[in-house]
Design a protein around this motif. Sequence first.
Motif, short mmCIF file in Angstrom:
data_model
loop_
_atom_site.label_atom_id
_atom_site.label_comp_id
_atom_site.label_asym_id
_atom_site.label_seq_id
_atom_site.Cartn_x
_atom_site.Cartn_y
_atom_site.Cartn_z
N ALA A 307 0.86 -1.21 0.07
CA ALA A 307 0.11 0.02 -0.01
C ALA A 307 0.85 1.18 0.18
CB ALA A 307 -0.95 0.00 1.32
N ARG A 308 0.73 2.08 -0.85
CA ARG A 308 1.34 3.39 -1.14
C ARG A 308 0.50 4.56 -0.69
NH1 ARG A 308 5.48 4.11 -5.57
NH2 ARG A 308 3.86 3.84 -6.89
N PHE A 309 0.82 5.54 0.52
CA PHE A 309 -0.29 6.50 0.90
C PHE A 309 0.22 7.71 0.12
CE2 PHE A 309 -0.52 3.18 4.27
CZ PHE A 309 -1.80 3.28 4.43
N LEU A 310 -0.88 8.51 -0.17
CA LEU A 310 -0.47 9.89 -0.94
C LEU A 310 -0.80 10.90 0.41
CD1 LEU A 310 0.06 11.59 -3.49
CD2 LEU A 310 -2.31 11.44 -3.88
N LEU A 311 0.38 11.66 0.74
CA LEU A 311 0.26 12.51 1.64
C LEU A 311 -0.06 13.95 0.93
CD1 LEU A 311 1.38 10.20 3.55
CD2 LEU A 311 2.28 12.24 4.78
N ARG A 312 0.71 13.97 -0.15
CA ARG A 312 0.45 15.37 -0.86
C ARG A 312 0.32 15.32 -2.45
NH1 ARG A 312 1.63 20.49 1.89
NH2 ARG A 312 2.44 19.98 3.86
N ASP A 313 -0.12 15.90 -3.31
CA ASP A 313 -0.22 15.56 -4.51
C ASP A 313 0.08 17.06 -5.31
OD1 ASP A 313 -0.37 14.13 -7.05
OD2 ASP A 313 -2.36 13.69 -6.88
N VAL A 314 0.67 16.58 -6.50
CA VAL A 314 0.80 17.79 -7.42
C VAL A 314 -0.12 18.13 -8.39
CG1 VAL A 314 2.65 18.63 -9.07
CG2 VAL A 314 3.35 17.44 -7.30
N TYR A 315 -0.70 19.09 -8.84
CA TYR A 315 -1.70 19.41 -9.61
C TYR A 315 -1.42 20.62 -10.60
CZ TYR A 315 -3.17 23.30 -6.51
OH TYR A 315 -3.28 24.35 -5.58
N THR A 316 -2.18 20.66 -11.60
CA THR A 316 -1.94 21.58 -12.60
C THR A 316 -2.67 22.86 -12.19
OG1 THR A 316 -1.40 20.33 -14.18
CG2 THR A 316 -2.11 22.38 -15.09
N GLN A 317 -2.17 24.16 -12.14
CA GLN A 317 -2.74 25.27 -11.80
C GLN A 317 -2.76 26.21 -12.94
OE1 GLN A 317 -4.53 26.52 -8.87
NE2 GLN A 317 -5.27 27.83 -10.65
N PRO A 318 -3.84 26.57 -13.66
CA PRO A 318 -3.73 27.38 -14.78
C PRO A 318 -3.61 28.97 -14.34
CG PRO A 318 -5.86 26.24 -14.82
CD PRO A 318 -5.12 26.12 -13.49
N LEU A 319 -2.73 29.72 -15.08
CA LEU A 319 -2.28 31.05 -14.61
C LEU A 319 -3.32 31.88 -14.92
CD1 LEU A 319 1.22 30.96 -16.55
CD2 LEU A 319 0.96 30.54 -14.04
N SER A 332 -1.51 22.52 -0.70
CA SER A 332 -1.13 23.30 0.20
C SER A 332 -0.93 22.60 1.52
CB SER A 332 -2.12 24.62 0.15
OG SER A 332 -3.47 24.12 0.64
N ASP A 333 -1.74 21.50 1.75
CA ASP A 333 -1.81 20.93 2.96
C ASP A 333 -1.66 19.51 2.71
OD1 ASP A 333 -1.65 20.41 5.73
OD2 ASP A 333 -3.65 20.81 5.96
N ARG A 334 -1.03 18.43 3.62
CA ARG A 334 -1.04 17.19 3.49
C ARG A 334 -2.18 16.42 4.05
NH1 ARG A 334 -0.01 14.52 8.28
NH2 ARG A 334 0.95 15.73 9.96
N MET A 335 -2.53 15.14 3.77
CA MET A 335 -3.52 14.37 4.28
C MET A 335 -3.23 14.30 5.88
SD MET A 335 -4.80 10.43 3.77
CE MET A 335 -3.17 9.79 3.82
N HIS A 336 -4.34 14.17 6.71
CA HIS A 336 -4.27 14.24 8.26
C HIS A 336 -5.12 13.13 8.47
CE1 HIS A 336 -2.16 18.12 8.96
NE2 HIS A 336 -2.52 18.43 7.83
N THR A 337 -4.61 12.02 8.56
CA THR A 337 -5.32 10.87 9.11
C THR A 337 -4.06 9.74 9.41
OG1 THR A 337 -7.00 9.28 8.72
CG2 THR A 337 -5.64 9.57 6.97
N ASP A 338 -4.38 8.88 10.37
CA ASP A 338 -3.47 7.74 10.51
C ASP A 338 -3.31 6.89 9.28
OD1 ASP A 338 -3.05 8.49 13.05
OD2 ASP A 338 -4.18 6.68 14.14
N LEU A 339 -2.12 6.26 9.02
CA LEU A 339 -1.75 5.53 7.93
C LEU A 339 -1.77 4.03 8.49
CD1 LEU A 339 1.03 7.46 6.35
CD2 LEU A 339 -1.54 7.80 6.00
N GLN A 340 -2.64 3.01 8.34
CA GLN A 340 -2.84 1.84 8.97
C GLN A 340 -3.16 0.65 7.92
OE1 GLN A 340 -4.03 1.40 12.99
NE2 GLN A 340 -5.35 -0.20 12.57
N VAL A 341 -2.33 -0.35 7.92
CA VAL A 341 -2.59 -1.64 7.14
C VAL A 341 -2.64 -2.91 8.02
CG1 VAL A 341 -1.84 -3.12 5.29
CG2 VAL A 341 -1.32 -0.39 5.19
N ARG A 342 -3.66 -3.33 8.07
CA ARG A 342 -3.73 -4.91 8.77
C ARG A 342 -3.23 -5.78 7.85
NH1 ARG A 342 -6.08 -6.41 13.56
NH2 ARG A 342 -6.59 -4.44 14.03
#
Length: 746
Positions: A307-319, A332-342
């Motif tokens: 499992a690969r968790f995505l904390l932040r992503d990159v997106y396209t911002q039109p000018l 601007s902000d990362r994911m705010h939750t626990d990352l857990q795999v059972r």
Amino acid sequence: MDTKRIRRPILLLLIACMVLGILAGCSSTPTEQHDEQTSETVVTTGEQVEASEDYVLVAESDGFRLYYYEPTFSIKLEDKTTGAIMESTLSEEKDDGKNNKSWTGYMKSGIVIYAIIGTINTYQVDMLNSENTITTWYTENGIFAEIEFPDYGFKLGVEVRLDGDDLVVRVPEYTIEEQTEGTYIYTIGLFPFLGYTHLGEENGYMLIPDGNGALIYLDDKEGRYSTGFSRMIYGTDAGLTTSTTTSYLWDKLEMVTDPNNVIAPIFGMAHTDDELAYLAIVESGDERCSIEVQPNGVMVDYNRCFARFLLRDVYTQPLNNSNSGSVKTVESDRMHTDLQVRYCLLSGDEANYSGMANAYREYLLENELVTPQDCSYQTRVDFLGSEREEFLMGTTAVTMTTVDNVRDIYAELQAAGVQNVLTVYKGWQSGGLYDLPITSYKADSSIGGTSALTDLIQDSAEEGYSIYLYNDALLVNHDTNATTYNVMKMVNKRTFELEVNGEVYDTFYYLLPSVTNAYLTKFAQDYTDEGVSTLALAGITTTLFSYSSKGSYYSRTDTMGTFADTVAALTGSTTLALETPNAFLWQYASAFLDMPLGSSDYLYVDAEIPFLSMVLKGILPMYSEYVNFEANKTENFLQMVESGIYPSFYVTWEDSSQLIYTNSKDLYSLKYSSYSDTIIDYDAQLRALAEQVEGAYIVAHETLENGLVKVSYSNGIAVFVNYTENALTADGVTVEALSYKVGEYA
């Protein structure tokens, strides 16, 4: 050692604490670390794991031992009965020596992070090639490690423990720190090589959550594939990804079928010779997590899944509004939750995909993530009521199935012995199928109007025929409804548009989650006030997205929470049939609509299995995608027999040729009279089969050596399915070509 790790000797640490006079406050570990996100704690013994050049036993359960090697944050799992081992990192003995420095670091690290520096540059951060500090403490049944990467300015804590015979790996949200401006954590991969194998040296397979389920064998792929399975759980994020228009041939035939969404947060690995396996369940952070299952030959000669968790992503911002240019921008902000795999650890006879399915079913039931429903057999017969085609300055109704038509069809089915039916009525609403969103209970006059529809629903229910009104609660049609303030804007603040090659309507939008909640609440109130309560819900059951609204950013976590709350509130007054629901909504479903029978037909898939059906059979009634549109009707029927899924038909009273100038022009085979015999025949055969296994679970599924498929139920019944052109015999049962037979198993 040749790594760049920074060690912190315990003796020097204690001396420093004594000199400062704070020995009492400088214990080798905190005895309690509080997680504000989940209100859980990591309670330790106060003892730090000493540096060792070998693996250390850190926990033991009834069935397994957990070993830990701190320098590379690696673990080993040992089956106490057989002595079989699963490793999380590449051992020296299995290193084929073909890999560069980066891949070697990847394969020999228990955690692999990708960092974003600036906006587009990503860097691999691992335990071998990146300077790091790691300090580990014992917990009651495992370890807690604090890992810091000073060159990148971030650190995190990882808890690894045995919970019974399950391995639980967790990164508490509160431990993640990003301390350097402009340097961010992009993704985190936890034990990306757990259970790895080299080429075809071991027998077994990896389970991928594609469609109903599929397997990738561990045999030598001989370099045939350049890519493996990599899919976001619950689908791509429309708030970060620009949509594309579906490709059609001559504006008539759809050329590309989208792959199935991952609706269950799972994957698995089985070493069949060693009788050792695991089913992995992403318990937290699943809304921003991808499942990675890579066969050997994809970059390296090793099979692996994680499992690969995505904390932040990159997106396209039109000018600007003219779309003359754009820049890559980091969230601007990362994911705010626990990352857990059972990881549900399986051994012996359970170390296979049947054992994985049994483990997942037990997990869902124990955690009340699915609510057992009445699974009595019903054939699903859906109707299209009204569509629209262009006419002069506006549109006019194209009426396909009226309320009276439905009554006539029901009467014919009853006379033929079809005892009960589940129906989803589409295009019932005023304005037709694509007049969206639906905000009130008002039926289209062309099908008979609201009063006639209400009478039909209530009268049919008394005869055992259940009618669910279809409501796509996600889409809004800008041609029929105002879209100024209620539609979703992407993270880049551009309005998300879903473009289709429609004959009448070509652009749709997504509603804001809060608006969806308001509309559904109002609709349910109108609906139930009329004395009806069955609802088929779509759209929000299959889609998650990030979005911006009034200057604020909302993540997929926020959207998931809103959708779950909305659906949960509906269960108090309505009975819900959910269309291909994501796993976090299963607990609210009375029926599962459009369960895939197969997979997306990826080239690297070696076998399709009815995994989700094995999990949910006997708990939720499951209905197939529409039989009308299947090319191979015989195979499709046998797949329903094998999986325990009930058939679905989409029909109309009028001929489908009338839809040629509507958005439903691709629905080429709908007329009820063409399918009535098939509906009656399927109902008779599958009802008889369902009655023999009613209330039972599927406990085992296997393909025997001669190709015969055997499905074993918890009540002792076995269903044998023969997909071949020849009669086959097994367990004293002979099954004719392209047929099935019900027997018993020992």
